[in-house]
Design an enzyme around this catalytic site. Sequence first.
Site, PDB file in Angstrom:
ATOM      1  N   CYS A   2      -1.536  44.387 104.525  1.00  0.00           N
ATOM      2  CA  CYS A   2      -2.632  43.434 104.630  1.00  0.00           C
ATOM      3  C   CYS A   2      -2.397  42.466 105.781  1.00  0.00           C
ATOM      4  CB  CYS A   2      -2.768  42.628 103.331  1.00  0.00           C
ATOM      5  SG  CYS A   2      -2.840  43.653 101.836  1.00  0.00           S
ATOM      6  N   ILE A  57      -3.195  50.203  99.204  1.00  0.00           N
ATOM      7  CA  ILE A  57      -2.198  51.278  99.139  1.00  0.00           C
ATOM      8  C   ILE A  57      -1.829  51.570  97.687  1.00  0.00           C
ATOM      9  CG2 ILE A  57       0.116  52.004  99.845  1.00  0.00           C
ATOM     10  CD1 ILE A  57      -1.790  51.741 102.193  1.00  0.00           C
TER      11      ILE A  57
END
Length: 665
Positions: A2, A57
């Site tokens: 991120c 993810i």
Amino acid sequence: MCGISGFLDLNHATPAPELRRITMRMTDTLRHRGPNDAGVWADEGAGIALGMRRLAILDLSPAGHQPMESASGRYMLVFNGEIYNYQDLRNELSHAYSFRGSSDTEVMLAAFEQWGIESSVSRFNGMFAFALWDRQGRNLTLGRDRFGEKPLYYARMGSHFIFGSELKALRAHPQFAGEVDVDAAALFLRYSCVPAPYSIYKHTSKLPAATLLKVSADDFASTPQPYWSLRSVVDEAVSHPFYGSEHEAVEQLDSILRDAVRIRMHSDVPLGAFLSGGIDSSIIVSLMQAQSRTRVKTFTIGSHDKEFDEARDAAKVAAHLGTEHTELYVTAEKAMSVIPMLPRFYDEPFADSSQIPTLLVSQLAKEHVTVSLSGDGGDELFGGYTRHIWGDTLDRLHRVPLFLRRFGAAGIRTIPPEGWDSLSQMSWPVAPARWRQRIPGHKLHKLASLLESRSVHSLYEKLSSHWLDTEKILPGASFISFSEDNPPSLRHSAENLMYLDAIGYLPDDILVKLDRATMAVSLEGRVPFLDHRVAEFAWRLPLSMKIRQRQGKWILRQVLYRYVPREMVDRPKSGFGIPLAAWLRGPLRDWAESLLDERRLRQEGFFNPAPILKMWQEHLSGKQNWEYHLWDVLMFQGWLEESRRTPDGLSSDSEDIANATMESA
């Protein structure tokens, strides 16, 4: 993976809508790091706002959304990275917590509540940069992983404390000044990157690896505090070295590496690996394939210049292991298509030219996977660089009196670099292949400067630096030294050089290169060699298990031979490079000359043009090879041009890369 950002207003004078608006603007510049989701949280009473862009993810559901609040409501967290042992931690915490989702972010919050911040990060096995707001203590804690795989910048601007994954997020804050730090620019010219804790801007810092920084809503005065250090690891290794046999060492390393790879293969999205065909990446892929029920997807970069090409070797390893392999051959035209974008992706001056193939292989991988494992870190831990391998020679040289070494250096300098190059080319037909060197004249003259060094640190400075006399081209810059006050007690130059590479070159160059290249195309890069268990075991091993008979990474080779035939991987290291010197004289010449225009250099006011233009003419004529020095200047110039634009994210450039024409098979 991120991107995070936010700020704290010491005066608590920013209304909640403005807190959110500014933070969203900062966070939007990071959308390439997290295209799947976005979130902002603000508390007007405390003057705090947190923002994040998410590349999903683990736990792709809304339960993984950030900013995330802890179960008790005490903490708010934004987090970039992965905690690879989160499942073990979750099991340990499950007696006290009822988890809502399956993300590692939620496990982090539970750990902070149960064990406290410093104790928790010491338990985390992962790569991370986070910002944690404590409602009860009214303070903000920034944290970064042990080796610095994930970036985090911060700045104190007036009454605002600002932070973000990249500088472009800070630049989007209305109070950010953005004044270039000339001393940091000098560091860049020396190292081809801006080393932590510095950044290219004044009053702006990188959070050092393995540190926590706590700032209060009422007082910004604080300094980063380490929770782990490689120095402590080295000291412990010196006190408690490995006493087992070579066979036992290989067994243990195989086991530790296998587990480091295993926990980095956990993903809710497609996963693959970079494969150069060298020792490090081949081990990672071997251990992945040995633990996978399906064919591992592998990706490699090739060059039409045989001197730089590793694609054929990678293809042989891939075929032997049975991976699903994809290649990309880099041409000058492909390089030129991404070079103008580099300053925007790297966000501050960065001039490791292997950034180009790293970016292109990341784009290639992203077409097939969202996570890719990398072999970075093996050289620093196991003695893979030429300077490590020649450490014993350096030790012997430094036993020679300084006046004699100076005499030898003067003798080398009696022949100019191009003269040594000519002599070398005349001897190539009869010289052993391992003696043949690119640009030998330049390297011999560098050896002359090494002979005059008084300490390992000064030796390392010369080995790792490009522009040693930065004051000649950067007027007004001051010299900044990075020598430690109390360095570890290591017997051999090779070990000292490995240590210095691991605390400097690795986090400031190698990991920056990997993070920015992968994140530019929304790909997560994972680095198994930087599992702290691997590093701690590596430092306990004797030097003879790393460097033997003028060859580095001895023990890694023994592990690899269990999976890949020796003859397939025993070859000279060529590196992840490109024929930059030739490209600057050819297809990149017009682009370079526009950035090195004398009038432009004078108007911008940073560089003294004369020595740069002299170097450029010598390079064009072939009299000297100044590719690295010139690339430093070119990347600074490109960054300077980019920095004058309004920060607005990277989506359009990412699409440009995705649409670039590539040769793949």
